[in-house]
Design an enzyme around this catalytic site. Structure first.
Site, PDB file in Angstrom:
ATOM      1  CB  SER A 126      -0.856  -0.030   1.274  1.00 20.37           C
ATOM      2  OG  SER A 126      -1.445   1.226   1.508  1.00 20.37           O
ATOM      3  CE1 TYR A 150      -3.659  -2.613   5.777  1.00 25.90           C
ATOM      4  CE2 TYR A 150      -3.304  -0.287   5.277  1.00 25.90           C
ATOM      5  CZ  TYR A 150      -3.530  -1.582   4.856  1.00 25.90           C
ATOM      6  OH  TYR A 150      -3.593  -1.853   3.516  1.00 25.90           O
ATOM      7  CE  LYS A 154      -1.396  -4.791   3.632  1.00 27.87           C
ATOM      8  NZ  LYS A 154      -1.620  -6.026   2.904  1.00 27.87           N
TER       9      LYS A 154
END
Ligand code: NAD
Ligand code: UFG
Length: 341
Positions: A126, A150, A154
């Site tokens: 992302s 989050y 990643k």
């Protein structure tokens, strides 16, 4: 007939669109999903669009025995790993769960792939790994930093996969950094299913248009951008899905890994997206300007040279198409009696 691709998280938003594109290009597809954020009927919907029905396995990427069994019973050319949790807000409440699911899940998958000798992986990363960017457009070489659990999950996965390739060149990993995926398949058979009130802009706009909320809350109009509202790089999910095929071809042809942004390269403000939506659909969106949302950056859009030069891929679909397809999907959900929670 080409060989088989294993898609984890394949009943989700991006995985389901990628399954369609793969099958329409002649690949066999196995979908592994634990259905924590999707519905099994997506498989029938994919079949209704695509040439054939993907083989569905209900299960978790953290289930090593299940993965071993899958790799033993199919000849798998590559894995596309979408399975993960993706809510920034939830990741603050459930940080351990995000680590376990996203990082633990990726570690478990990679270990099973190693045991099976399948070392081609396309990973869903992302633009969140760029944190607050120093400059835009953001190149792949920009510093990596994150601002929430989050995003950290990643980046930890990316680090793990970079390490793996450095240690063993037989590994070929495509780290694909998505910008802001929106829209839906033009058939309106598959799309995004946010649970509860959506955090993201496009699903919130379509829900306002459908009458589920009275107005769109615009989070800040005092950013240093064209009209003061936040600027993002919205990309049609079908373009994004095709980017995965380009990455797969790269791994197969070049025999080595790649890191690439998947975005359009165009920055679009909140007000510009709202205007495009109204132009595409004829529906007016009432607005209320609120304070900035904590953690938001002013402007985030992709440098796209790497994706074009290495993958020969670039986004094709317009902002109009993103809006029209998102709205068609919202209308089809409403017609099917979907609840907006
Ligand atoms: P999604 O929630 O629609 O799809 C993810 C799917 O993975 C769901 O079907 C869910 O049930 C499944 N899943 C989750 N954990 C699992 C597990 N442990 N085992 C098996 N299945 C599991 O999300 P999406 O928007 O399609 O995103 C796909 C991937 O892309 C995610 O990894 C996400 O972090 C990443 N990503 C998404 C965006 C975005 O804005 N949608 C942006 C950047 C990156
Ligand atoms: N926005 C509003 N009102 C809303 C929702 C959003 O004004 O109701 C604004 C935001 O302030 C921002 C823009 O619309 O300026 C886009 O917001 P989104 O929540 O749609 O997208 P973000 O870029 O903030 O976040 C997304 C994903 C994250 C990911 C990030 C970077 O949701 O998971 O892109 O890839 F980390």
């Amino acid at each position: 007939m080409k060989n088989t691709i294993l898609i984890t998280g394949g009943t989700g938003f991006i995985g389901s669109h990628t399954a369609v594109e793969l099958m329409q290009s002649g690949w066999r597809v196995i979908v592994l999903d634990n259905l924590c954020n999707s519905e099994p009927d997506v498989i029938e919907r994919i079949a209704a669009i695509g040439a054939s029905r993907p083989h569905f396995v209900a299960g978790d990427v953290r289930d090593a025995a299940l993965l071993d069994q899958l790799f033993a019973s199919h000849t798998i050319t590559a894995v596309m790993h979408f399975a993960g949790l993706k809510s920034v807000g939830e990741s603050w409440q459930q940080a351990a769960h995000y680590l376990d699911n996203n990082v633990g899940g990726t570690a478990c998958l990679v270990a099973a792939m190693e045991r099976a000798g399948v070392r081609r992986l396309v990973f869903s990363s992302s633009a969140t790994v760029y944190g607050e960017p120093d400059t835009v457009p953001i190149a792949e070489s920009a510093p990596l930093r994150t601002t929430n659990p989050y995003g950290r999950s990643k980046l930890l996965c990316e680090d793990m996969l970079r390490q793996l390739q450095a240690a063993d060149p037989r590994w070929q990993v495509a780290l694909l950094r998505y910008f802001n995926p929106v829209g839906a398949h033009a058939s309106a058979l598959i799309g995004e299913k946010p649970t509860g009130v959506p955090n993201n802009l496009m699903p919130y706009i379509t829900q306002v248009a459908a009458g589920a909320h009275p107005y769109l809350r615009v989070f800040g109009n005092d950013y240093p951008t064209i009209d003061g509202t936040g600027v993002r790089d919205y990309i049609h999910v079908v373009d994004l899905a095709q980017g995965h095929l380009a990455a797969l071809h790269y791994l197969l042809e070049e025999g080595r890994g790649i890191t690439a942004n998947l975005g359009t390269g165009s920055g679009v403000s909140v007000l510009q997206l709202v205007a495009a939506f109204t132009q595409a659909t004829g529906v007016t969106i009432p607005l209320q300007i609120l304070e900035r949302r904590p953690g938001d950056v002013a402007s985030c859009f992709a440098a796209t040279e790497q994706a074009w030069e290495a993958l020969r891929w670039r986004a094709q679909l317009s902002l109009q198409a993103m809006c029209a397809d998102a709205w068609r999907w919202e209308c089809s959900r409403a017609a099917a009696g979907a609840s907006h929670g």
